[in-house]
Design a protein around this motif. Structure first.
Motif, PDB file in Angstrom:
ATOM      1  N   LYS A  86      43.929  33.512  32.852  1.00 27.11           N
ATOM      2  CA  LYS A  86      44.154  33.347  34.284  1.00 27.11           C
ATOM      3  C   LYS A  86      43.737  34.600  35.047  1.00 27.11           C
ATOM      4  O   LYS A  86      43.107  34.529  36.110  1.00 27.11           O
ATOM      5  CB  LYS A  86      45.627  33.036  34.539  1.00 27.11           C
ATOM      6  CG  LYS A  86      45.977  32.829  36.000  1.00 27.11           C
ATOM      7  CD  LYS A  86      47.452  32.516  36.168  1.00 27.11           C
ATOM      8  CE  LYS A  86      47.819  32.338  37.638  1.00 27.11           C
ATOM      9  NZ  LYS A  86      49.273  32.060  37.807  1.00 27.11           N
ATOM     10  N   GLU A  87      44.080  35.771  34.485  1.00 27.43           N
ATOM     11  CA  GLU A  87      43.731  37.026  35.132  1.00 27.43           C
ATOM     12  C   GLU A  87      42.215  37.223  35.182  1.00 27.43           C
ATOM     13  O   GLU A  87      41.672  37.677  36.190  1.00 27.43           O
ATOM     14  CB  GLU A  87      44.391  38.197  34.389  1.00 27.43           C
ATOM     15  CG  GLU A  87      45.903  38.235  34.539  1.00 27.43           C
ATOM     16  CD  GLU A  87      46.543  39.283  33.652  1.00 27.43           C
ATOM     17  OE1 GLU A  87      45.801  39.919  32.860  1.00 27.43           O
ATOM     18  OE2 GLU A  87      47.770  39.469  33.728  1.00 27.43           O
ATOM     19  N   LEU A  88      41.538  36.884  34.070  1.00 24.76           N
ATOM     20  CA  LEU A  88      40.084  37.014  34.030  1.00 24.76           C
ATOM     21  C   LEU A  88      39.414  36.078  35.033  1.00 24.76           C
ATOM     22  O   LEU A  88      38.424  36.448  35.686  1.00 24.76           O
ATOM     23  CB  LEU A  88      39.573  36.731  32.612  1.00 24.76           C
ATOM     24  CG  LEU A  88      39.945  37.769  31.546  1.00 24.76           C
ATOM     25  CD1 LEU A  88      39.490  37.301  30.172  1.00 24.76           C
ATOM     26  CD2 LEU A  88      39.328  39.123  31.872  1.00 24.76           C
ATOM     27  N   GLU A  89      39.950  34.866  35.138  1.00 27.01           N
ATOM     28  CA  GLU A  89      39.395  33.911  36.105  1.00 27.01           C
ATOM     29  C   GLU A  89      39.588  34.412  37.531  1.00 27.01           C
ATOM     30  O   GLU A  89      38.702  34.265  38.374  1.00 27.01           O
ATOM     31  CB  GLU A  89      40.063  32.543  35.922  1.00 27.01           C
ATOM     32  CG  GLU A  89      39.658  31.832  34.634  1.00 27.01           C
ATOM     33  CD  GLU A  89      40.438  30.551  34.414  1.00 27.01           C
ATOM     34  OE1 GLU A  89      41.442  30.345  35.134  1.00 27.01           O
ATOM     35  OE2 GLU A  89      40.056  29.774  33.518  1.00 27.01           O
ATOM     36  N   ALA A  92      37.141  37.193  38.128  1.00 22.51           N
ATOM     37  CA  ALA A  92      35.795  36.644  38.317  1.00 22.51           C
ATOM     38  C   ALA A  92      35.650  36.040  39.713  1.00 22.51           C
ATOM     39  O   ALA A  92      34.621  36.196  40.372  1.00 22.51           O
ATOM     40  CB  ALA A  92      35.507  35.591  37.247  1.00 22.51           C
ATOM     41  N   ARG A  93      36.704  35.351  40.171  1.00 22.60           N
ATOM     42  CA  ARG A  93      36.676  34.751  41.504  1.00 22.60           C
ATOM     43  C   ARG A  93      36.604  35.841  42.580  1.00 22.60           C
ATOM     44  O   ARG A  93      35.833  35.717  43.548  1.00 22.60           O
ATOM     45  CB  ARG A  93      37.914  33.877  41.696  1.00 22.60           C
ATOM     46  CG  ARG A  93      37.952  33.141  43.020  1.00 22.60           C
ATOM     47  CD  ARG A  93      38.929  31.991  43.000  1.00 22.60           C
ATOM     48  NE  ARG A  93      40.214  32.337  42.438  1.00 22.60           N
ATOM     49  CZ  ARG A  93      40.667  31.935  41.242  1.00 22.60           C
ATOM     50  NH1 ARG A  93      39.922  31.161  40.478  1.00 22.60           N
ATOM     51  NH2 ARG A  93      41.863  32.298  40.810  1.00 22.60           N
ATOM     52  N   GLU A  94      37.379  36.903  42.397  1.00 23.02           N
ATOM     53  CA  GLU A  94      37.364  38.001  43.350  1.00 23.02           C
ATOM     54  C   GLU A  94      36.001  38.690  43.365  1.00 23.02           C
ATOM     55  O   GLU A  94      35.489  39.063  44.433  1.00 23.02           O
ATOM     56  CB  GLU A  94      38.460  39.009  42.995  1.00 23.02           C
ATOM     57  CG  GLU A  94      38.559  40.178  43.958  1.00 23.02           C
ATOM     58  CD  GLU A  94      39.687  41.131  43.601  1.00 23.02           C
ATOM     59  OE1 GLU A  94      39.739  42.226  44.207  1.00 23.02           O
ATOM     60  OE2 GLU A  94      40.493  40.788  42.726  1.00 23.02           O
ATOM     61  N   GLN A  95      35.399  38.844  42.173  1.00 20.74           N
ATOM     62  CA  GLN A  95      34.087  39.474  42.096  1.00 20.74           C
ATOM     63  C   GLN A  95      33.034  38.630  42.795  1.00 20.74           C
ATOM     64  O   GLN A  95      32.142  39.164  43.468  1.00 20.74           O
ATOM     65  CB  GLN A  95      33.692  39.696  40.626  1.00 20.74           C
ATOM     66  CG  GLN A  95      32.397  40.486  40.449  1.00 20.74           C
ATOM     67  CD  GLN A  95      32.484  41.874  41.035  1.00 20.74           C
ATOM     68  OE1 GLN A  95      33.383  42.632  40.712  1.00 20.74           O
ATOM     69  NE2 GLN A  95      31.555  42.217  41.926  1.00 20.74           N
ATOM     70  N   ARG A  96      33.139  37.308  42.666  1.00 15.27           N
ATOM     71  CA  ARG A  96      32.186  36.427  43.357  1.00 15.27           C
ATOM     72  C   ARG A  96      32.295  36.587  44.870  1.00 15.27           C
ATOM     73  O   ARG A  96      31.289  36.594  45.579  1.00 15.27           O
ATOM     74  CB  ARG A  96      32.425  34.971  42.949  1.00 15.27           C
ATOM     75  CG  ARG A  96      31.968  34.635  41.534  1.00 15.27           C
ATOM     76  CD  ARG A  96      31.909  33.146  41.326  1.00 15.27           C
ATOM     77  NE  ARG A  96      33.203  32.496  41.452  1.00 15.27           N
ATOM     78  CZ  ARG A  96      34.066  32.342  40.456  1.00 15.27           C
ATOM     79  NH1 ARG A  96      33.763  32.797  39.244  1.00 15.27           N
ATOM     80  NH2 ARG A  96      35.215  31.727  40.639  1.00 15.27           N
TER      81      ARG A  96
END
Length: 218
Positions: A86-89, A92-96
């Motif tokens: 969940k944290e990685l997702e 990744a969403r924040e990086q996008r």
């Protein structure tokens, strides 16, 4: 429910197959087995609870294998893995979002150079203003110092003492601000270097084809 403890799994399946053919059931039968086929039943055997088991059709073909219930440690590990996923997702969403904002902000690498130059110019202006205020405060304090010379070995008038204190406070405050602003140059360089690097990664530019403009520095 049928429960068998003495026969092999193969014999059980064979007998079940014959029984199924003789009875001509309306749907395919299923058998549940655990302990390597030592315990089987046409419904889930009580003895198989809490154990790994298999599900077979009436012809003895494996339908599904079910492992034993998870231990407390395994459940904890699964929960930790799920939280990490969940944290990685989320990362990744924040990086996008950051990447899209970067592309929306800069149309070309030159835009990054110009933004850095402006940020550094703004800091230079703030530094110059702080230096001017320090110079003015020192000049004002000098007047009170000269006046204080007339009161050696005597108590200073309240206005003179206050003028000296206020001058010291003003100089100290502006010097702290000046130090912070000078340190901003490193932060600005780090920010725009990172923006430039990420922009090149997102647009497929190499360091040799990217803009090499030199922003203004102090």
């Amino acid at each position: 429910m049928v429960s068998v403890n003495k026969f092999s799994a193969g014999l059980i399946i064979l007998l079940a197959s014959f029984a199924a053919q003789a009875a001509a059931p309306s749907g395919p039968g299923r058998f549940y087995c655990c302990e390597g086929g030592r315990i089987c039943g046409d419904s889930f055997p009580v003895q198989c609870r809490g154990k790994a088991y298999t599900i077979l059709d009436s012809s003895g073909v494996l339908i599904k294998e079910v492992g034993p219930p998870l231990t407390a440690e395994q459940k904890a590990q699964l929960a930790a893995d799920a939280q990490r996923k969940k944290e990685l997702e989320e990362q990744a969403r924040e990086q996008r979002h950051k990447d899209q904002a970067l592309l929306d902000t800069y149309a070309t690498p030159r835009d990054i150079d110009m933004a850095q130059a402006k940020a550094e110019a703004d800091v230079n202006l703030a530094i110059k203003a702080a230096e001017e205020r320090i110079a003015a405060a020192r000049k004002q304090r000098k007047k009170f110092e000269q006046e204080a010379e007339f009161y050696k070995n005597k108590a200073l008038p309240a206005a003179v003492a206050k003028g000296l204190r206020d001058g010291d406070h003003e100089i100290k405050t502006e010097q702290e601000l000046l130090d912070i602003k000078k340190g901003d140059f490193a932060a600005i360089k780090a920010k725009y270097d990172a923006d430039r690097k990420r922009y090149n990664e997102l647009t497929g530019r190499s360091s040799t084809t990217a803009s090499t403009g030199k922003p203004a520095t102090r």
